[in-house]
Every structure is written in structure tokens, then in C-alpha cells.
Design a protein around this motif. Structure first.
Motif, mmCIF file in Angstrom:
data_model
loop_
_atom_site.group_PDB
_atom_site.id
_atom_site.type_symbol
_atom_site.label_atom_id
_atom_site.label_comp_id
_atom_site.label_asym_id
_atom_site.label_seq_id
_atom_site.Cartn_x
_atom_site.Cartn_y
_atom_site.Cartn_z
ATOM 1 N N GLY A 54 0.813 -1.201 0.000
ATOM 2 C CA GLY A 54 0.000 0.000 0.000
ATOM 3 C C GLY A 54 0.846 1.251 0.000
ATOM 4 N N ILE A 55 0.173 2.394 -0.022
ATOM 5 C CA ILE A 55 0.845 3.692 -0.011
ATOM 6 C C ILE A 55 1.369 3.941 1.394
ATOM 7 C CG2 ILE A 55 0.582 6.175 -0.349
ATOM 8 C CD1 ILE A 55 -1.767 5.456 -2.293
ATOM 9 N N ALA A 56 2.674 4.196 1.489
ATOM 10 C CA ALA A 56 3.328 4.368 2.789
ATOM 11 C C ALA A 56 3.784 5.806 3.027
ATOM 12 C CB ALA A 56 4.522 3.427 2.898
ATOM 13 N N GLY A 57 3.717 6.652 1.997
ATOM 14 C CA GLY A 57 4.160 8.017 2.185
ATOM 15 C C GLY A 57 4.148 8.812 0.900
ATOM 16 N N LEU A 58 4.624 10.037 1.023
ATOM 17 C CA LEU A 58 4.711 10.946 -0.113
ATOM 18 C C LEU A 58 6.162 11.323 -0.367
ATOM 19 C CD1 LEU A 58 1.784 13.398 0.709
ATOM 20 C CD2 LEU A 58 1.783 11.554 -0.965
ATOM 21 N N LYS A 100 6.008 10.565 5.730
ATOM 22 C CA LYS A 100 5.478 9.223 5.925
ATOM 23 C C LYS A 100 4.013 9.376 6.301
ATOM 24 C CE LYS A 100 6.396 4.987 8.453
ATOM 25 N NZ LYS A 100 7.310 4.296 9.362
ATOM 26 N N THR A 101 3.183 8.441 5.857
ATOM 27 C CA THR A 101 1.758 8.481 6.174
ATOM 28 C C THR A 101 1.343 7.131 6.749
ATOM 29 O OG1 THR A 101 1.119 7.702 3.972
ATOM 30 C CG2 THR A 101 1.303 10.092 4.266
ATOM 31 N N PRO A 102 0.221 7.086 7.425
ATOM 32 C CA PRO A 102 -0.302 5.767 7.784
ATOM 33 C C PRO A 102 -0.524 4.978 6.492
ATOM 34 C CG PRO A 102 -1.476 7.484 8.968
ATOM 35 C CD PRO A 102 -0.607 8.164 7.946
ATOM 36 N N GLU A 136 -7.180 11.705 -8.867
ATOM 37 C CA GLU A 136 -6.795 10.623 -7.952
ATOM 38 C C GLU A 136 -5.845 11.148 -6.875
ATOM 39 O OE1 GLU A 136 -7.112 7.090 -11.346
ATOM 40 O OE2 GLU A 136 -5.171 8.040 -10.931
ATOM 41 N N TRP A 137 -4.891 11.973 -7.281
ATOM 42 C CA TRP A 137 -3.937 12.559 -6.336
ATOM 43 C C TRP A 137 -4.669 13.367 -5.261
ATOM 44 C CZ3 TRP A 137 1.139 12.238 -5.173
ATOM 45 C CH2 TRP A 137 1.665 13.237 -4.347
ATOM 46 N N ARG A 138 -5.573 14.227 -5.702
ATOM 47 C CA ARG A 138 -6.328 15.056 -4.749
ATOM 48 C C ARG A 138 -7.146 14.183 -3.804
ATOM 49 N NH1 ARG A 138 -6.948 18.106 -9.237
ATOM 50 N NH2 ARG A 138 -9.036 17.323 -9.631
ATOM 51 N N PHE A 139 -7.827 13.179 -4.348
ATOM 52 C CA PHE A 139 -8.654 12.316 -3.507
ATOM 53 C C PHE A 139 -7.801 11.634 -2.435
ATOM 54 C CE2 PHE A 139 -10.828 8.460 -2.270
ATOM 55 C CZ PHE A 139 -12.127 8.907 -2.055
ATOM 56 N N LEU A 144 -7.867 10.710 2.012
ATOM 57 C CA LEU A 144 -7.363 9.512 2.683
ATOM 58 C C LEU A 144 -6.168 9.772 3.575
ATOM 59 C CD1 LEU A 144 -7.658 6.898 -0.211
ATOM 60 C CD2 LEU A 144 -9.362 7.559 1.494
ATOM 61 N N MET A 145 -5.476 10.894 3.384
ATOM 62 C CA MET A 145 -4.274 11.183 4.168
ATOM 63 C C MET A 145 -4.487 12.333 5.142
ATOM 64 S SD MET A 145 -1.158 10.844 1.488
ATOM 65 C CE MET A 145 -0.696 9.265 0.831
#
Length: 146
Positions: A54-58, A100-102, A136-139, A144-145
Motif C-alpha cells: 500500500g501507499i506508505a508516504g509521499l 510518511k503516512t499511515p 486521484e492525487w487530490r482524492f 485519505l491522508m
């Protein structure tokens, strides 16, 4: 951009600050880096081939594309004997840590109609680099972040 956490994780990026995105050996993924990505573009840093993908960060693209040096190194797992210094096959960009993000796991991403057409969610997708639309980026970053 997908990375296996045992090779380069979001924590590795946070520690180092910037990483060259080496080892891409798929022409379509290479073309995204070389022809589409631009300095300052946002990156969803995605962990793959791990217990919970999954997405772990930016991150952010922090260089223009340049030849991947691993293609010329016979000791590298990414060595390409057919690639020549005067005509390199493989390019990379550097990415720098943003935050880093959840973890946003793959099943969670699939829950949202706004992400239904996201390339990384397509069945059978194996590309390590895929485009993300502005919507998608904005959403993801705004909903979600939070």
C-alpha cells in the motif's frame, strides 16, 4: 512508485532524504520516468511485495531523468550488458522524502469509486511506476491522508 521495503522503504527515504530510483527494467515504467515525470511532481510511495502492500508516504521528483548507473555495473542485479554508455537504455529520477503516512492498503484503495480507474489497481498490473491523475492525487492526499 512501487518499491519493495527490504530494498528501499519509506523509512529509508526518510533517513537518506533523497534516493535515486534505480533498477527499473521495464520500458513502459522507464518511459513514465523519462518522458512524463517532471521536477517537483508528487509521488505516492508504495510498498509492494510485502505482507501489506500500500501507499506508505509521499515523495517528490527531485531531478531530471538521467542514466541509471546500475545498468553499467556488472556487480549490480540490474546490470544490462546490452546497454552502452553512449546509448543508455535505462533512466532514473531522484525522489526526495516529503512525509510518511499511515499505510493505505490496496484493499482500502479499491473501496473508492473515485479510484476505480487508477492504474495501480488494475488487475494484473506489475509496473513499478504508474501515472496518477490529478483527481486521484487530490482524492488520496485530501481525503485519505488527512
Amino acid at each position: 512508485m512501487k518499491s519493495e521495503p527490504d530494498e528501499a522503504s519509506i523509512d529509508d527515504l526518510a533517513t537518506r532524504g533523497t534516493l535515486p530510483w534505480t533498477g527499473v527494467r521495464n520500458y513502459q515504467a522507464r518511459n513514465f520516468m523519462r518522458d512524463v515525470m517532471r521536477l517537483g511532481d508528487g509521488v505516492l510511495f508504495y510498498h509492494s511485495s510485502c505482507p501489506e502492500p500500500g501507499i506508505a508516504g509521499l515523495a517528490e521528483v527531485s531531478s531530471a531523468p538521467y542514466p541509471d548507473p546500475t545498468q553499467f555495473d556488472p556487480k549490480s542485479d540490474y546490470y544490462d550488458k546490452a546497454s552502452k554508455q553512449e546509448a543508455p537504455r535505462w533512466s532514473l529520477v531522484d525522489v526526495k522524502f516529503v512525509r510518511k503516512t499511515p499505510l493505505i492498503a490496496l484493499p482500502a484503495l479499491r473501496e473508492y469509486d473515485a479510484l476505480a480507474d487508477m492504474v495501480v489497481l488494475r488487475r494484473g498490473n506489475r509496473l513499478s511506476i504508474t501515472p496518477v491523475t490529478p483527481a486521484e492525487w487530490r482524492f488520496i492526499t485530501e481525503k485519505l491522508m488527512k
